[in-house]
Design a protein around this motif. Structure first.
Motif, PDB file in Angstrom:
ATOM      1  N   THR A 108       0.840  -1.201   0.000  1.00  0.00           N
ATOM      2  CA  THR A 108       0.000   0.000   0.000  1.00  0.00           C
ATOM      3  C   THR A 108       0.873   1.248   0.000  1.00  0.00           C
ATOM      4  O   THR A 108       2.104   1.172   0.096  1.00  0.00           O
ATOM      5  N   GLY A 109       0.215   2.400  -0.067  1.00  0.00           N
ATOM      6  CA  GLY A 109       0.945   3.658  -0.048  1.00  0.00           C
ATOM      7  C   GLY A 109       1.787   3.810   1.207  1.00  0.00           C
ATOM      8  O   GLY A 109       2.889   4.341   1.187  1.00  0.00           O
ATOM      9  N   ARG A 110       1.233   3.293   2.305  1.00  0.00           N
ATOM     10  CA  ARG A 110       1.962   3.397   3.573  1.00  0.00           C
ATOM     11  C   ARG A 110       3.311   2.674   3.499  1.00  0.00           C
ATOM     12  O   ARG A 110       4.300   3.111   4.058  1.00  0.00           O
ATOM     13  N   PHE A 111       3.324   1.571   2.784  1.00  0.00           N
ATOM     14  CA  PHE A 111       4.560   0.802   2.592  1.00  0.00           C
ATOM     15  C   PHE A 111       5.624   1.694   1.951  1.00  0.00           C
ATOM     16  O   PHE A 111       6.746   1.816   2.450  1.00  0.00           O
ATOM     17  N   LEU A 112       5.244   2.356   0.848  1.00  0.00           N
ATOM     18  CA  LEU A 112       6.196   3.236   0.158  1.00  0.00           C
ATOM     19  C   LEU A 112       6.632   4.389   1.056  1.00  0.00           C
ATOM     20  O   LEU A 112       7.787   4.800   1.059  1.00  0.00           O
ATOM     21  N   GLU A 113       5.667   4.909   1.810  1.00  0.00           N
ATOM     22  CA  GLU A 113       5.963   6.042   2.678  1.00  0.00           C
ATOM     23  C   GLU A 113       7.018   5.681   3.728  1.00  0.00           C
ATOM     24  O   GLU A 113       7.956   6.421   3.967  1.00  0.00           O
ATOM     25  N   VAL A 114       6.839   4.485   4.313  1.00  0.00           N
ATOM     26  CA  VAL A 114       7.792   4.022   5.325  1.00  0.00           C
ATOM     27  C   VAL A 114       9.176   3.821   4.699  1.00  0.00           C
ATOM     28  O   VAL A 114      10.201   4.212   5.253  1.00  0.00           O
ATOM     29  N   MET A 115       9.196   3.228   3.495  1.00  0.00           N
ATOM     30  CA  MET A 115      10.480   2.965   2.836  1.00  0.00           C
ATOM     31  C   MET A 115      11.172   4.275   2.438  1.00  0.00           C
ATOM     32  O   MET A 115      12.375   4.409   2.549  1.00  0.00           O
ATOM     33  N   ALA A 116      10.371   5.256   1.969  1.00  0.00           N
ATOM     34  CA  ALA A 116      10.933   6.559   1.615  1.00  0.00           C
ATOM     35  C   ALA A 116      11.558   7.189   2.857  1.00  0.00           C
ATOM     36  O   ALA A 116      12.645   7.774   2.796  1.00  0.00           O
ATOM     37  N   GLY A 117      10.895   7.014   3.992  1.00  0.00           N
ATOM     38  CA  GLY A 117      11.419   7.530   5.251  1.00  0.00           C
ATOM     39  C   GLY A 117      12.765   6.906   5.588  1.00  0.00           C
ATOM     40  O   GLY A 117      13.720   7.587   5.952  1.00  0.00           O
ATOM     41  N   ALA A 118      12.836   5.561   5.422  1.00  0.00           N
ATOM     42  CA  ALA A 118      14.075   4.853   5.735  1.00  0.00           C
ATOM     43  C   ALA A 118      15.200   5.317   4.802  1.00  0.00           C
ATOM     44  O   ALA A 118      16.368   5.322   5.171  1.00  0.00           O
ATOM     45  N   LEU A 119      14.834   5.696   3.585  1.00  0.00           N
ATOM     46  CA  LEU A 119      15.834   6.142   2.606  1.00  0.00           C
ATOM     47  C   LEU A 119      16.072   7.656   2.683  1.00  0.00           C
ATOM     48  O   LEU A 119      16.831   8.203   1.877  1.00  0.00           O
ATOM     49  N   ALA A 162      10.215  -5.353   6.042  1.00  0.00           N
ATOM     50  CA  ALA A 162      10.834  -4.806   4.837  1.00  0.00           C
ATOM     51  C   ALA A 162      11.654  -3.568   5.191  1.00  0.00           C
ATOM     52  O   ALA A 162      12.714  -3.333   4.625  1.00  0.00           O
ATOM     53  N   GLU A 163      11.161  -2.805   6.144  1.00  0.00           N
ATOM     54  CA  GLU A 163      11.916  -1.625   6.563  1.00  0.00           C
ATOM     55  C   GLU A 163      13.264  -2.043   7.161  1.00  0.00           C
ATOM     56  O   GLU A 163      14.295  -1.440   6.869  1.00  0.00           O
TER      57      GLU A 163
END
Lengths: 259, 401
Positions: free
Chosen positions: A131-142, A170-171
């Motif tokens: 979901t979008g939240r997945f991408l949001e969390v990954m963008a945060g980690a990056l 995944a994070e």
């Protein structure tokens, strides 16, 4: 002239549109939902009215959709986001057969029949994977703004894999790739591929046929869209503003109600 | 829940049952799975105790989380059936609605409902240091065969010897015949009640039948159970005749597949009421009507009758048979759609569900939805997500009508 409104208050963004009798889009607004979904819906609606150069008095009726659809103050009726995305995408692409919508906390694949009617749909199970939240969390980690994630992925040269479907795990995978000195661009690409694969699994379950249209905030990520098309082996169309398709569908339902 | 007069009688019946079980000095106690041949126990005056029923009561009373956490703290994985975890927890804390279950003298489980019960009952057997009898009921892939029946009947004969050893007296075949008659009679009433839901509008909905399952699960084989369902049948039949709907303004008629979500009964009831959607029939509640299906000459042998009915349960048979059965219900009950509860706890009930949904929709031309939930664990349930899916499903029934 008569006008109608649609307000889509989801978990991450509140989107509103104003349309005319012909279903033409006159104005729209996209705002973060924040903690007060009712207020967010009102602000998005005010924004759409302003963009259209109209006042509330010009609008015949408003429908709402999205997770907070029952809480939207201005709405006289509500429809689920499934019906609204189908309706909105069908208005933009009359030959649409399959819709892939990835929003903030769910992703769905919808099979659309004649007139934008929902034939079948599947949604992600309760977890936020894909979901979008997945991408949001990954963008945060990056440490990359969400809307720059695809630009970053475009510079990828090495293929990496994120194997976990769980957002939390995944994070940690991303963090461990960073600590291994892997390039952020390659990690961004791996993250995009993970979400694309997950989504294809969903879409395949409902059956992919006809024109494929992607809606929702994640459709703004070119890397994800391109990967989706690549894995599906079919072109994926994205509307100019994929985030307002649900609100557009709600406005069309509002217009079609008699009276 | 539809307000049936009979409901208070069920409460009395169930309270008396648990009271006797908790206080008896003479009668042995056996813990037993919901799909095990309880008739053999009643034939020997043994009190059956159903951990599954108890776990459901805990969840309906919103006590399951605390109990499951106690079990998880002892190392039971969250991936194990939530009934098992709730019961392990109730046993550890002596918690739940009646303050834990009376300790068992022995255990009886049958694999027709799942294979988890084997390990689950082994855990209990070790803890209480009591014997465990397992009735192995093989999966029915393509209909019942003589081999399947004989294999199961042979185990019933072993069970009789086992019970004779436990109680120290010969197995009472005469009493078994009487118990079996009562069990069949109760099952017949239960089935007749469920079949009244073919009436439009339905006088009873599936949330009612989930609540009224208690006695047919725990007390089939007793006179009290027969009397109760006879009274309930008469009441529901009266309502059917008077066209009193269980969901006022009934507009949609829906099948529910799999177990209920015990901790959301009230909320789901309101949800469906508001949308004028009646849950009309369920594969789950139907599972206890099986004993009444056999009246032919060929089933004159009570052992074969019992074997057939305990093998022939919905989750113990293959995909083709499930589809055939579901399609039949869709027509017989004039349904507008179906809901499949993909139940995290109950894997054998949920496996293949998406395929089942697709196939059933194709065959019947009616919409269906799969929701991801759990029978007993509120921690894996999300109101907003489930209700978004259910609303979309109701919209698709509206579009189809």
């Amino acid at each position: 002239m008569r006008f109608w409104g649609g307000i889509d208050v989801g978990s991450l963004s509140a989107d509103a549109v104003i349309i005319d009798e012909e279903g033409r889009l006159l104005g729209h607004a996209i705002l973060p939902t924040g903690r007060d979904s009712r207020e967010a819906g009102s602000r998005a609606y005010a924004g759409a009215l302003e963009a259209a150069g109209l006042t509330p008095g010009d609008v015949v009726r408003v429908y709402s959709t999205g997770y907070s659809r029952a809480r939207v103050r201005e709405a006289e009726g509500a429809k689920t986001e499934i019906a609204c995305h189908a309706r909105g995408a069908h208005a933009l692409y009359p030959d649409v057969g399959t819709i892939i919508d990835i929003g903030g906390q769910d992703s769905k694949a919808i099979q659309v029949g004649k007139g934008g009617r929902v034939l079948n749909f599947v949604m992600n199970d309760k977890c936020a994977a894909g979901t979008g939240r997945f991408l949001e969390v990954m963008a945060g980690a990056l440490e990359t703004p969400l809307d720059h994630l695809d630009e970053l992925a475009a510079q990828s040269t090495e293929t990496l894999t994120i194997s976990s479907i769980c957002t939390v795990f995944a994070e940690s995978e991303v963090v461990s790739l960073i600590s291994q000195g892997k390039k952020p661009a390659d990690i961004a690409m791996a993250v995009s591929r993970a979400i694309a694969r997950r989504t294809v699994g969903l879409a395949t379950r409902v059956g992919v046929s006809g024109r494929v249209v992607m809606t929702g905030g994640v459709a703004k990520n070119r890397a994800v869209v391109d990967l989706l098309a690549e894995i599906l082996g079919a072109p994926v169309d994205v509307p100019d503003e994929p985030q307002i398709v649900g609100a557009l569908g709600a406005a069309l339902f509002a217009r079609d109600e008699r009276g | 829940m539809t307000e049936f007069q009979t409901f208070s009688k069920m409460k009395e019946l169930m309270t008396a049952y648990y009271f006797e079980a908790k206080t008896t000095k003479e009668k042995p106690i056996a813990w037993i799975t919901s799909g095990a041949p309880v008739e053999f126990l009643f034939a020997m005056d043994i009190i059956p105790i159903y951990p599954e029923n108890y776990a459901a009561m805990c969840a309906a009373n919103h006590q399951s989380v605390e109990l499951m956490e106690a079990a998880e703290a002892q190392g039971f994985s969250q991936d194990i059936c939530a009934y098992a975890r709730t019961d392990f927890g109730a046993d550890i804390l002596q918690g739940g609605p009646v303050g834990g279950l009376p300790a068992p003298h022995f255990l009886l489980c049958s694999t027709n409902i799942c294979k988890t019960v084997i390990k689950w009952y082994e855990v209990i057997a070790r803890k209480y240091d009591v014997p465990l009898f397992i009735v192995d009921t093989p999966f029915v892939h393509d209909g019942l065969t003589d081999d399947l029946l004989e294999y199961t009947v042979a185990q019933f004969k072993d069970l009789e010897q086992f019970l004779a050893r436990i109680t120290g007296r010969p197995f009472d075949h005469e009493h078994l015949a009487e118990v079996l008659r009562l069990s069949q009679e109760a099952a017949a009433y239960w089935k007749k009640i469920l079949f009244l839901a073919r009436t439009v509008p339905t006088p009873i909905n599936s949330l009612d039948s989930f609540i009224h399952l208690g006695p047919i699960v725990t007390l089939r084989g007793t006179q009290g159970c027969v009397d109760y369902y006879q009274a309930l049948y008469e009441e529901v039949a009266g309502r059917a005749a008077d066209k009193i709907p269980s969901v006022p303004g009934e507009r949609y008629r829906v099948l529910w597949d799999n177990l209920p979500v015990w901790f959301k009964m009230r909320r789901l009831e309101n949800f469906f009421q508001e949308r004028k959607c009646a849950l009309v029939v369920t594969t789950y509640a139907n599972s206890w009507g099986g004993l009444s299906n056999y009246e032919d000459e060929e089933m004159a042998d009570p052992y074969r009758l019992l074997a057939a009915s305990y093998l022939n349960v919905y989750i113990n048979y293959g995909f083709e048979e499930r589809i055939r059965y579901l399609s039949g219900l869709m027509d017989e009950f004039s349904l507008t759609g179906f809901i499949m509860h993909s139940n995290r706890s109950c894997k054998p009930y949920s496996v293949g569900m998406y395929r089942l949904q697709e196939e059933l929709s194709q065959r019947t031309g009616r919409p269906g939805v799969v929701i991801e939930a759990d029978q007993n664990d509120p921690r894996v349930y999300s109101d907003a997500q489930i209700e978004a899916r259910l609303d979309a499903f109701i919209e698709s029934m509206e579009a189809a009508s």
